[in-house]
Design an enzyme around this catalytic site. Sequence first.
Site, PDB file in Angstrom:
ATOM      1  N   HIS A 154      -1.293   0.411   9.268  1.00 28.07           N
ATOM      2  CA  HIS A 154      -0.040   0.839   8.885  1.00 28.07           C
ATOM      3  C   HIS A 154      -0.402   2.139   8.053  1.00 28.07           C
ATOM      4  CE1 HIS A 154       4.345   0.368   7.667  1.00 28.07           C
ATOM      5  NE2 HIS A 154       3.914   1.467   6.762  1.00 28.07           N
ATOM      6  N   GLU A 155      -0.904   2.137   6.852  1.00 26.94           N
ATOM      7  CA  GLU A 155      -1.132   3.461   6.084  1.00 26.94           C
ATOM      8  C   GLU A 155      -1.896   4.470   6.796  1.00 26.94           C
ATOM      9  OE1 GLU A 155       0.670   3.277   3.675  1.00 26.94           O
ATOM     10  OE2 GLU A 155       0.858   1.263   3.871  1.00 26.94           O
ATOM     11  N   GLU A 167       0.953   5.326   1.526  1.00 26.22           N
ATOM     12  CA  GLU A 167       0.079   6.469   2.268  1.00 26.22           C
ATOM     13  C   GLU A 167      -0.117   7.810   1.641  1.00 26.22           C
ATOM     14  OE1 GLU A 167       4.604   6.940   3.319  1.00 26.22           O
ATOM     15  OE2 GLU A 167       3.257   5.356   2.721  1.00 26.22           O
ATOM     16  N   ASN A 168      -0.667   7.850   0.544  1.00 29.28           N
ATOM     17  CA  ASN A 168      -1.012   9.253   0.146  1.00 29.28           C
ATOM     18  C   ASN A 168      -1.848   9.832   0.854  1.00 29.28           C
ATOM     19  OD1 ASN A 168       0.293   8.348  -2.584  1.00 29.28           O
ATOM     20  ND2 ASN A 168      -1.667   7.077  -3.012  1.00 29.28           N
ATOM     21  N   ALA A 215       0.741  -1.053  -0.046  1.00 24.04           N
ATOM     22  CA  ALA A 215      -0.173  -0.075   0.054  1.00 24.04           C
ATOM     23  C   ALA A 215       0.844   1.431  -0.119  1.00 24.04           C
ATOM     24  CB  ALA A 215      -0.965  -0.038   1.237  1.00 24.04           C
TER      25      ALA A 215
END
Length: 850
Positions: free
Chosen positions: A301-302, A270-271, A268
């Site tokens: 996490h993100e 993290e935008n 993934a």
Amino acid sequence: MPGENLTRAEARERASIVATTSYDVVLDLTTGPETFRSTTTIRFTATPGASTFVDAITRTVHAVTLNGVELDPAEVSDGVRIQLPALADENVLVVDADMIYTNTGEGLHRFVDPVDDEVYLYSQFEVPDSRRMFAVFEQPDLKAEFTFTVTAPDYWEVVSNSPTPEPVTAVEGQSATWSFEPTPRISSYITALVAGPYIVERSELTSADGRVIPLGVFSRASLAQYMDADYIFEKTRQGFEFYEKHYDFPYPFAKYDQLFVPEFNAGAMENAGAVTFTETYVFRSKVTDAVRERRVVTILHELAHMWFGDLVTMRWWNDLWLNESFAEYMSTLATAEATEWTEAWTTFAAMEKSWAYRQDQLPSTHPIVAQINDLEDVQVNFDGITYAKGASVLKQLVAWVGQDEFMQGVAAYVNTHQFGNTELPDLMVELEKTSGRDLTSWTQLWLETAGVNTLRPAIEYDENDVITSFRVLQDAPLEWPTIRPHRLAIGFYSHEDGKLVRTYRVELDVDGASTSVPELVGRERPALVLLNDDDLAYAKIRLDGYSLDTAIDQLASIESPLARSLVWGSAWDATRDAETPARDFVRLVLGNIATETESTTIRTVLGQLVLTASSYVAPAAREETIRTAADALWKLALEAAPGSDAQFQFVKFFAALASTPEQLENVAHLHDGTVLLDGLDIDTDLTWELLIALVAGGKAGQAEIDATLATDNTASGAQSAAHAKAAIPTPAGKAAAFDSLVSVDTAPNAIVRATGLGFQRGSDPALFEPLVARYFESLQKLWDTRSYAIAASVINGLYPSALANQSLRDATQAWLDAPENAGIPALRRLVIENLAGVDRALAAQARDAK
């Protein structure tokens, strides 16, 4: 391309000249399948009279205007950088260019769904790839506000960091334009654009400050039926509540979208407010509980990054470790304390720590605070040190300073530096304030040196089995001889009601080569002594002889899943280090795995079993060991509870090892349905796994692959077909797989990865030996002509590690020794890590042969 590899020195110089204010990015996504139009207006201040450059990887630059003056694109742009001369105090730069869609998972990735021919786009910018979508000062410390305006087909969903506005029709029935509100001040690498006919499910939550935060979950139309959005929303709400409490700061953005996108390179990204995930987390077929749990950890996490990484961002990539390690630590903590996955720390011990220990014993290991000289250094440092060791050491830091004190320091850090950039000392200052501990020495010993210590118990008993002396011995590898302080626990386990349960625990500081533990003197010998009980410390552990005998005979009876995981890990470390014979580990696994309750532990240990049987066992005993292991796994599958996770995993790993005619016949019967296991559904993905096993065993081929693909004409099906084709066990089959990645540069990233997996299948050296020389002859050209993501995937995927013999070792070393290969550290690191795997296999084989 020349100029792509930005150095830290260049970034520092540019940051001393430039301060960015805002970006207005106008994108036209209707110009064709290869390129899109990107017009960027950047407002920034600068040192008057200075010159610098802006990053822009382009096909064609149409116009460059600086402070109203048109610059000649042919003179100032080289396709990677645009030179900016004679800057003013206040500057406005406009760059109008055609930029290139990719199929590598970098920049703006374009994917065509084979199911319905619909186009899907998504951006992936970490580390240096926002410059593939718009002109930008590509470094994390030049934060700005970003405003995106996007023209795209009018039936698409268009998502960015700010809430999606109502579109304005551009051409009736063809295209529309979306004009987003400006973002807060963020770094360019966490900006985002995701566009296409995605299906969205929406919800909302109320933030700690009373705002209503819109939520969205997106997936491709052909996968939407499998998207369990309600569950994802539930985990998201649990994460929001946990993080807003512990960060003492409300969610910093206006909305939170989670988008599952095709052909993604990582788990993934993290935008800010628009997190992208791999589609493997959309479960169209049954997956293990380990994967289901991992999805939750990844979601959290993100989300953790929205504060630690997005709100407060590292100044330069040498602190990438802190960004990722912190999110990994916090997501495991949140998973364990806020969701139903309460054994998340057992999962962490089984998977993350085993990854960390493996990475930290490679010749390429590095301090957690790595020396990052340029972007190529960053790319190769998305590794087990940056993620897993860093998170493990943060867990040790929490034990060192205290959980409450740690979180209070983190909250102070987030509040103090919101929307800014920081360096490691900014966090450590806050932790010193809240804990009262001086962390200078701790930082030096743990973060600025590499290598993993090994802890061993030294126990003396009297004639009545009463302890008269107990010491913890610590050693370090010769290459990294640092002896570190550890906060850890020692557990004593004894028999109660048929179980091994902890009956005594002491927590202490261990430092130096030998630490006495007087609290344990006078106690009777337990059945098992476990150093690093509760897994607080980052260190390899060994068992004393008595405890090792107990573990081998009765590992399955240890009541605590975390304690079992630590014992599994200790046995595996000793095997990898060639301290114990590989076949002993095989026997340990086959004798104790049947009753293991934790899915990730099963998955990790069975993966280690496959590697041990195929590469670590002495060559003379390998065929018999693989046969024995596969037979045992088949028996375990037959005896497992119907429909259980264990049954599912035993079948999958049996297929991975099946080699004899009888074993492959059982795989074939499962595949065609003539043998049924109660509770086991041979669904689409398991059908492919069984077929790949049959192909690798020479019992199926291209015709069966084509027939299966015809029934599963999807992106996932195409990847599985590529995996199967590359597994064909003939020299011609391996050569074709090799050529499909080396001689041709059209395969998308997901097909490259799948082909590499299939290429690795096969134990017959005759399959790979003809390709060894070609492999090394290809390395330089691959590095020079492919993007980093593709080059690394091909170089690792085609390294013939299945050989695991001296001739492969010699060929690899010869390439490394050649003077012409001395000047590319990032490429050399990939090769060195592959060589280390061969060296470890050869050492293990020699130990097993004794």
